[in-house]
Design a protein around this motif. Structure first.
Motif, PDB file in Angstrom:
ATOM      1  N   ARG A   1       0.845  -1.403   0.354  1.00  0.00           N
ATOM      2  CA  ARG A   1      -0.119   0.407  -0.657  1.00  0.00           C
ATOM      3  C   ARG A   1       1.441   1.450   0.251  1.00  0.00           C
ATOM      4  N   LEU A   2       1.587   1.445   0.750  1.00  0.00           N
ATOM      5  CA  LEU A   2       3.087   2.224   0.482  1.00  0.00           C
ATOM      6  C   LEU A   2       3.690   2.828  -0.319  1.00  0.00           C
ATOM      7  N   VAL A   3       3.968   1.232  -1.419  1.00  0.00           N
ATOM      8  CA  VAL A   3       4.684   1.403  -2.048  1.00  0.00           C
ATOM      9  C   VAL A   3       3.479   2.713  -3.806  1.00  0.00           C
ATOM     10  N   ARG A   4       2.378   1.556  -3.598  1.00  0.00           N
ATOM     11  CA  ARG A   4       1.663   1.999  -4.380  1.00  0.00           C
ATOM     12  C   ARG A   4       0.646   3.594  -3.916  1.00  0.00           C
ATOM     13  N   ARG A   5       0.880   4.476  -2.516  1.00  0.00           N
ATOM     14  CA  ARG A   5       0.703   5.467  -2.138  1.00  0.00           C
ATOM     15  C   ARG A   5       1.775   6.469  -3.477  1.00  0.00           C
ATOM     16  N   TYR A   6       3.269   5.703  -3.082  1.00  0.00           N
ATOM     17  CA  TYR A   6       3.848   6.941  -3.555  1.00  0.00           C
ATOM     18  C   TYR A   6       4.819   6.533  -4.478  1.00  0.00           C
TER      19      TYR A   6
END
Length: 179
Positions: A24-29
């Protein structure tokens, strides 16, 4: 706004090794990090993708070192810059990035992007980073200072010199600002 905060996701990754939370962090940033690195690499998409991947790998490996003293995004951009800087130290040649990029396509959009990246190539590395973070990504000076580990006056100096160099370069190359 996302329903789960960055801090909550980081905690899930750090404590429980929750890969879904990290995804989720990867997708966000992913997009902001790739855009940042694309500008630092002067438009070299393959290199910026590789550096972005390295950034997220390092972030995952060192997530327990995130102390929450800044935003997760600031911490992640600092890692991205360090990954870029390490690459540059190994290669020691900005001209290589320009040369690799010049072999690309010549469509109008890519021509404009190439002009931008060619203009960015006239800047010193820290000027290019500060210009990219402020003028392209829209970060305020205090956030750039935290990302770069510089004081705000140093960031302002890099921005001033970078803008002067860009203005001179663009004027010499037919951009008069009235288009």
């Amino acid at each position: 706004m996302e329903s789960i905060s960055d801090i909550s996701l980081v905690a899930q990754v750090a404590v429980f090794h929750n890969r879904r939370a990290f995804d989720r962090l990867v997708r966000r940033y992913q997009s902001p990090v790739r855009r940042f690195l694309l500008n630092l690499t002067l438009g070299n998409e393959a290199l910026s993708d590789d550096l972005a991947q390295d950034t997220f790998l390092k972030a995952y490996e060192h997530i327990t070192q995130f102390k929450g003293l800044s935003s997760f995004q600031t911490w992640l951009f600092r890692i991205a810059y360090n990954v870029f800087y390490d690459y540059r130290r190994r290669t020691k040649d900005v001209q290589q990035m320009v040369d690799e990029r010049s072999g690309g396509s010549s469509s109008s959009a890519s021509s404009i992007a190439f002009d931008l990246h060619t203009a960015l190539a006239v800047l010193k590395e820290k000027e290019r980073v500060c210009i990219t973070l402020q003028m392209i990504d829209g970060y305020p000076i205090d956030e750039i200072a935290r990302m770069m580990g510089m004081n705000e006056n140093t960031v302002k100096s890099h921005l001033r010199r970078g803008k002067e160099k860009l203005t001179d370069y663009l004027k010499r190359n037919g951009y008069d600002g009235n288009r």
